[in-house]
Every structure is written in C-alpha cells, then in structure tokens.
Design a protein around this motif. Structure first.
Motif, PDB file in Angstrom:
ATOM      1  N   GLU A  19       0.953  -1.419   0.068  1.00 14.56           N
ATOM      2  CA  GLU A  19       0.035   0.082   0.076  1.00 14.56           C
ATOM      3  C   GLU A  19       0.958   1.077  -0.006  1.00 14.56           C
ATOM      4  O   GLU A  19       0.778   2.223  -0.768  1.00 14.56           O
ATOM      5  CB  GLU A  19      -0.964  -0.177   1.162  1.00 14.56           C
ATOM      6  N   GLU A  36      -0.246  -2.118 -12.101  1.00 13.01           N
ATOM      7  CA  GLU A  36       0.251  -1.406 -10.896  1.00 13.01           C
ATOM      8  C   GLU A  36       1.315  -2.095 -10.129  1.00 13.01           C
ATOM      9  O   GLU A  36       2.221  -1.451  -9.309  1.00 13.01           O
ATOM     10  CB  GLU A  36      -1.074  -1.392  -9.776  1.00 13.01           C
ATOM     11  N   LYS A 184     -10.062   2.559  -7.291  1.00 13.57           N
ATOM     12  CA  LYS A 184      -9.781   1.059  -6.832  1.00 13.57           C
ATOM     13  C   LYS A 184      -9.255   1.203  -5.395  1.00 13.57           C
ATOM     14  O   LYS A 184      -8.224   1.936  -5.120  1.00 13.57           O
ATOM     15  CB  LYS A 184      -8.621   0.821  -7.858  1.00 13.57           C
ATOM     16  N   LYS A 186      -7.111   0.262  -2.403  1.00 11.74           N
ATOM     17  CA  LYS A 186      -6.001  -0.128  -2.335  1.00 11.74           C
ATOM     18  C   LYS A 186      -5.741  -1.276  -1.337  1.00 11.74           C
ATOM     19  O   LYS A 186      -4.623  -2.171  -1.536  1.00 11.74           O
ATOM     20  CB  LYS A 186      -4.809   0.955  -1.766  1.00 11.74           C
ATOM     21  N   ARG A 189      -8.443  -4.286  -3.531  1.00  5.83           N
ATOM     22  CA  ARG A 189      -8.160  -4.027  -5.009  1.00  5.83           C
ATOM     23  C   ARG A 189      -9.439  -3.988  -5.764  1.00  5.83           C
ATOM     24  O   ARG A 189      -9.321  -4.212  -7.040  1.00  5.83           O
ATOM     25  CB  ARG A 189      -6.963  -4.952  -5.721  1.00  5.83           C
TER      26      ARG A 189
END
Length: 228
Positions: A19, A36, A184, A186, A189
């Motif tokens: 994160e 990501e 989104k 974190k 997800r």
C-alpha cells in the motif's frame, strides 16, 4: 557532499508495504506501465515516487513501532458521540464513522453544492482519509460543513470547467477509462464504479442521502475484504 534527506516515516493509514509503494504510483504512471504491480516495483527501486523510499525492513520496523504506540494509547472516542446530529447527512456520517476509522468499510462521499462564489462544485471524498485530517467534531456539531476540495479523490468546478483527481491512502483514482470515473480500493483491489446507472462493484452499495445541506449527496460504502 551533503547527506541525502532520510526517507519519511510511513503514514499510519498504510497497512502494508505494498500500500505504501502503491500510494506513490500516479494515474499518469499507470497509463504507461503494464500494471500497478510494475509501478510498485519501480517505486521500490527509486524510479518513481518521491525518490526517498523506505526499504521493506525499514517500513516494517517503523510500522511495528507505531503499532506499539497505538496499542498503548487510549482509544480515541468517536467525533459524533454526544453530538446533536441535525439532518440525514450528519446521521449518515455518524453511522459510518466507527467502521471507517477501524477499516471495516471504506466510504466515498459524493457532494455537489455551491461554493462561496456561487459556483457549482462537486467532489468524491475519501471519508476514512478525511477522518484523519479534519476536525469532524466541528462538522458533527454543525459549526462547519464538510465541503468539496481540490485535494479530494475527484473534484470538479462546473462553472469554470476545472477538474482535479488525487489518489488517497485508501483509493487509486482511475480517471481515463471507457467506463467513466472509477476508484480502486488499495486494500482489496476492488473497483468502485460511481456511475449511477452502473453496478457499483463487489461489496459496494450506493446510498443517495436526502438533505437540505447540499444540492446532491450520495454515499458509496465498500466493505473491505482483506486477504488471509
């Protein structure tokens, strides 16, 4: 040669090292990267983000120290406790306060109203994050109003046609998407779709709030499912 500045301590809202890394990956980065995950790897290597990135061992050591201090400190009382809550909006926030503070749910608040210049503005607000930065006792007591800011997840001034988007410790903003504006989470997800005609997403509910305080209010409640 002057010594480099030490890496900043990780903010408490980051529950994992991933994160922490993900918070430094921007929407612009994601347009040019495969995923990501690739973005997080580049941040860890120092190619993205602030440049002063904590190593995993440093993050875990500081997080452990912070957890110890948190455990020893008395639990902060809720800002809504003991307040005379006037109207549906404040009652809705009070109902969600504890769950957002503890991370059980992560709420996004959409507010549309007029600012002091009579310009129509709106924003999607990360409630859990604002709880860590704002004095909500003033909001719950009616002394101040929770209001859209250009630093929120997504902000739009309808009169000036000016918009901004900012990821938060809890959400990544996905602004340029065929489905429209998405957020989104974190932690798990999961995607939150704020299009009123679309399915809001897994473990997410959309609740319009009737109130005289603003022109339009909708609250999106996302139940956070953490991996085991």
């Amino acid at each position: 040669m002057a010594a480099a500045d030490p890496p900043p301590a990780p903010p408490l809202p980051f529950r994992t090292y991933e994160e922490y890394l993900g918070s430094q990956v921007t929407a612009r980065d994601l347009r040019y990267l495969e995923s990501e995950e690739v973005g997080r790897q580049l941040v860890e290597l120092g190619f993205r983000g602030s440049g002063n990135v904590l190593r995993r061992e440093e993050f875990e050591a500081r997080a452990a120290a912070a957890a110890g201090l948190t455990a020893a400190a008395p639990q902060k009382s809720l800002a809504s406790v003991g307040k005379e809550l006037k109207g549906n909006f404040l009652r809705a926030l009070a109902e969600r306060e504890e769950a957002n503070r503890t991370g059980k749910i992560s709420s996004i608040i959409f507010i549309r109203d007029q600012n002091s210049r009579r310009q129509e503005v709106s924003a999607y607000i990360d409630y859990a994050h604002r709880l860590t930065t704002d004095d909500f006792e003033a909001y719950f007591s009616g002394k101040k109003r929770l209001f859209p800011r250009s630093t929120d997840l997504s902000f739009y001034n309808w009169d000036r046609n000016v918009s901004t988007s900012n990821s938060s410790p809890n959400y990544q903003v996905i602004a340029e998407n065929a489905c429209g504006l998405l957020f989104k989470n974190k932690s798990d997800r999961k995607i939150i779709n704020v299009d009123p005609k679309a399915y809001p997403g897994d473990n997410t509910t959309r609740t319009p709030v009737e109130t005289d305080l603003y022109l339009h209010v909708v609250i999106y409640d996302h139940i956070v499912r953490r991996g085991t």
